[in-house]
Design an enzyme around this catalytic site. Structure first.
Site, PDB file in Angstrom:
ATOM      1  N   GLN A 178      67.868  68.687  20.170  1.00 44.39           N
ATOM      2  CA  GLN A 178      68.575  69.378  21.174  1.00 44.39           C
ATOM      3  C   GLN A 178      69.042  70.982  20.919  1.00 44.39           C
ATOM      4  O   GLN A 178      69.397  71.715  21.388  1.00 44.39           O
ATOM      5  CB  GLN A 178      69.973  68.844  21.466  1.00 44.39           C
ATOM      6  CG  GLN A 178      70.500  69.046  22.708  1.00 44.39           C
ATOM      7  CD  GLN A 178      71.734  68.052  23.077  1.00 44.39           C
ATOM      8  OE1 GLN A 178      72.217  67.473  22.163  1.00 44.39           O
ATOM      9  NE2 GLN A 178      72.518  68.440  24.151  1.00 44.39           N
ATOM     10  N   ALA A 207      73.552  69.464  29.811  1.00 42.35           N
ATOM     11  CA  ALA A 207      72.492  69.117  29.275  1.00 42.35           C
ATOM     12  C   ALA A 207      72.750  67.818  28.294  1.00 42.35           C
ATOM     13  O   ALA A 207      71.825  66.899  28.246  1.00 42.35           O
ATOM     14  CB  ALA A 207      72.164  70.249  28.150  1.00 42.35           C
ATOM     15  N   GLY A 237      74.752  65.488  29.217  1.00 40.09           N
ATOM     16  CA  GLY A 237      74.741  64.287  29.976  1.00 40.09           C
ATOM     17  C   GLY A 237      73.290  63.814  30.554  1.00 40.09           C
ATOM     18  O   GLY A 237      73.088  62.802  30.407  1.00 40.09           O
ATOM     19  N   GLU A 267      67.693  66.700  14.636  1.00 41.57           N
ATOM     20  CA  GLU A 267      67.607  66.396  16.128  1.00 41.57           C
ATOM     21  C   GLU A 267      66.999  67.774  16.871  1.00 41.57           C
ATOM     22  O   GLU A 267      67.342  68.860  16.265  1.00 41.57           O
ATOM     23  CB  GLU A 267      69.217  66.511  16.477  1.00 41.57           C
ATOM     24  CG  GLU A 267      70.206  67.239  15.995  1.00 41.57           C
ATOM     25  CD  GLU A 267      70.474  68.440  17.326  1.00 41.57           C
ATOM     26  OE1 GLU A 267      69.894  67.944  18.348  1.00 41.57           O
ATOM     27  OE2 GLU A 267      71.219  69.218  16.862  1.00 41.57           O
ATOM     28  N   ARG A 304      79.406  72.890  16.329  1.00 48.44           N
ATOM     29  CA  ARG A 304      79.291  74.109  15.565  1.00 48.44           C
ATOM     30  C   ARG A 304      79.572  75.467  16.577  1.00 48.44           C
ATOM     31  O   ARG A 304      79.224  75.180  17.646  1.00 48.44           O
ATOM     32  CB  ARG A 304      77.975  74.588  14.797  1.00 48.44           C
ATOM     33  CG  ARG A 304      76.908  74.761  15.810  1.00 48.44           C
ATOM     34  CD  ARG A 304      75.644  75.321  15.116  1.00 48.44           C
ATOM     35  NE  ARG A 304      75.180  74.128  14.323  1.00 48.44           N
ATOM     36  CZ  ARG A 304      75.109  74.199  13.091  1.00 48.44           C
ATOM     37  NH1 ARG A 304      75.548  74.864  12.452  1.00 48.44           N
ATOM     38  NH2 ARG A 304      74.710  72.774  12.613  1.00 48.44           N
ATOM     39  N   GLY A 320      79.972  63.701  32.906  1.00 48.09           N
ATOM     40  CA  GLY A 320      79.647  65.126  32.616  1.00 48.09           C
ATOM     41  C   GLY A 320      78.262  64.971  32.754  1.00 48.09           C
ATOM     42  O   GLY A 320      77.318  64.252  32.460  1.00 48.09           O
ATOM     43  N   SER A 345      71.925  70.205  11.335  1.00 45.46           N
ATOM     44  CA  SER A 345      72.571  69.265  12.513  1.00 45.46           C
ATOM     45  C   SER A 345      73.524  68.062  11.788  1.00 45.46           C
ATOM     46  O   SER A 345      72.996  67.512  10.612  1.00 45.46           O
ATOM     47  CB  SER A 345      71.460  68.951  13.254  1.00 45.46           C
ATOM     48  OG  SER A 345      71.050  70.070  14.009  1.00 45.46           O
ATOM     49  N   THR A 364      77.683  74.709  20.257  1.00 49.99           N
ATOM     50  CA  THR A 364      77.223  73.217  20.324  1.00 49.99           C
ATOM     51  C   THR A 364      78.434  72.286  20.102  1.00 49.99           C
ATOM     52  O   THR A 364      79.501  72.809  19.967  1.00 49.99           O
ATOM     53  CB  THR A 364      76.031  72.968  19.355  1.00 49.99           C
ATOM     54  OG1 THR A 364      76.633  72.786  18.160  1.00 49.99           O
ATOM     55  CG2 THR A 364      75.312  74.107  19.281  1.00 49.99           C
ATOM     56  N   CYS A 365      78.088  70.943  20.206  1.00 47.58           N
ATOM     57  CA  CYS A 365      79.278  69.935  20.112  1.00 47.58           C
ATOM     58  C   CYS A 365      79.551  69.862  18.632  1.00 47.58           C
ATOM     59  O   CYS A 365      80.936  69.297  18.519  1.00 47.58           O
ATOM     60  CB  CYS A 365      78.758  68.611  20.419  1.00 47.58           C
ATOM     61  SG  CYS A 365      77.456  67.852  19.455  1.00 47.58           S
TER      62      CYS A 365
END
Length: 461
Positions: free
Chosen positions: A116, A192, A194, A114, A52, A189, A109, A49-50
């Site tokens: 996502q 997902a 984006g 969150e 981790r 981008g 998170s 993920t962004c």
């Protein structure tokens, strides 16, 4: 076989380290295959993920597998092993499952609660499954984790803290720009993140959105979604027109997943020269960063990046909701482990019943040799009677051993069955308890645990 987790996240490492360790969609299949080559790893899944990177591997030996995964991450990131282990955390067996359940619940998170991350875990499992890298163990673990996450979000208010990193970034953008209603946005981008950015911008009242992506077709799909589903005027723009689109934007959200810089200092200079003196806010949610570091020093430009968001106080959830989520995680972990223990005893029960069936067949053959003139109807009645007796004798202990196996320490009952009935070694191996690793003193394990003393409980769980 047990699950080994090796991870690095926003909680254990600065953004500069996360950038180097980042695993893209392009990298994931290659690294997964690299792990499966190991004789110690039978299943593998990479959650990327962004904020981790976590590797879940089903292993037959903790220490060798940890060493191989550490070497793989070192080769991938270019970080020396001491630097890598300084920021990594390790979980094993029960502790690995508990951690994944907490991650799926949004408890770990950057923006607590969150949602996502659920889709990211689902994508990680799908990618692993498509490579035939996910067997029974990871399938059950991932599916249970997804159920835990859904339960937490439906039964608690943990997601009230914010829908995602995007929402917190846009909240900070409002502190600079004021309300986003009537503003123009650029989303760089079309993945997902984006899509989430488009939804959050539309919810904030943005009047127009430009979508830029290396693949124009993907940008067009996201722009169409923005218009049809969110009612926002949106258009797809070629990447070589990015500076032009930036010049018309009030807020830019970048989330490409690219390996290198996408928005250069020159790009922003060109955009600034073509726009009035209004403030430009750039939310850089890429990992590694999409935006050149030097851009933050330009007058009239505010850059909100992952490092900024790590320090945002709004990234926390209410204490009561967090406590309720943790209670659900603990409850679901107990159910998961009970199910795993019951599954582990099944081969022992099957071996016991097979041994009984073999004894019955052997005795019936002996009966045939002693009473060759026995009528077939009589023989069948004798066979049915013997089998019923054996089934009734075995029913209570086999049902009870499955029930007892679901309790802590329940594997001892299966071991007692194996000893009492001298079951085959193969059956014993099939249900052997996960190896104890507290006594392992290998250098690599020491490096990981010494860097993260809080992980020792997980290692000895």
């Amino acid at each position: 076989m047990s699950v080994l987790l090796v991870g690095i996240s926003h909680r254990s490492a600065p953004v500069s380290v996360l950038e180097k360790i980042a695993i893209t969609e392009h990298d994931r299949p290659k690294l997964t295959e690299e792990m499966l080559v190991s004789s110690h790893v039978s299943e593998a899944m990479i959650v990327s993920t962004c904020n981790r990177i976590e590797i879940y591997a089903v292993v037959d030996a903790f220490h060798p597998a940890l060493g191989e995964i550490g070497e793989m991450l070192t080769r991938h990131s270019g970080l020396p092993l001491p630097e890598l282990t300084k920021h990594a955390y390790v979980r094993y067996a029960e502790a690995a499952a508990e951690h994944l359940f907490a991650v799926a619940s949004g408890l770990d998170s950057m923006v607590v609660g969150e949602q996502q991350v659920l889709s990211q875990i689902r994508a990680a499992y799908a990618a692993s499954d498509s490579q035939q890298a996910a067997g029974r163990t990871l399938h059950e673990l991932a599916q249970h984790a997804l159920r835990v996450g859904k339960r937490v979000h439906s039964e608690t208010g943990i997601d009230r803290a914010g829908a995602s990193v995007v929402s917190v970034a846009l909240d900070r953008a409002r502190l600079v720009l004021g309300p986003l209603a009537g503003r123009t946005a650029l989303v760089l981008g079309a993945g997902a993140m984006g899509g989430l950015a488009v939804a959050q911008l539309a919810r904030g009242g943005v009047e127009k959105i430009a979508v830029v992506n290396r693949t124009l077709e993907k940008a067009q799909r996201l722009a169409n979604t923005a218009t049809t589903m969110h009612g926002v005027a949106a258009e797809a723009i070629e990447i070589d027109r990015m500076a032009e689109a930036m010049a018309a934007a009030d807020v830019v959200v970048t989330c490409t997943g690219a390996v290198g810089t996408v928005v250069t200092l020159a790009d922003v200079h060109r955009a600034l020269s073509a726009r009035p003196g209004d403030e430009l806010v750039i939310c850089d949610l890429g990992l590694p960063r999409d935006v050149d570091h030097a851009v933050a020093g330009l007058p009239g430009v505010t850059v909100i990046d992952m490092e900024t968001l790590q320090r945002d106080p709004s990234a926390g959830a209410a204490a009561d909701d967090t406590a309720a989520a943790r209670t659900i995680v603990a409850d679901e972990l107990s159910k998961y482990l009970a199910g795993q223990r019951m599954a582990e005893v099944t081969p022992t029960v099957a071996a016991l019943r097979q041994m009984a069936a073999d004894v019955v067949e052997s005795e019936l053959m002996r009966l045939d040799s002693r009473l060759p003139g026995l009528a077939s109807t009589d023989r069948e009645e004798v066979a049915r009677t013997v089998r019923r007796v054996v089934d009734k004798l075995l029913h209570a202990p086999t049902v009870r051993v499955k029930q007892l196996a679901s309790t802590p320490g329940g594997d001892s009952y299966a071991e007692a069955l194996r000893e009492l009935f001298e079951l085959k070694p193969g059956a014993a191996q099939a249900v052997a308890a996960p190896m104890e690793i507290a006594a392992l003193t290998g250098e690599l394990a020491d490096d990981f645990t010494a860097a993260h003393p809080g992980d020792e409980q997980g290692l000895n769980a």
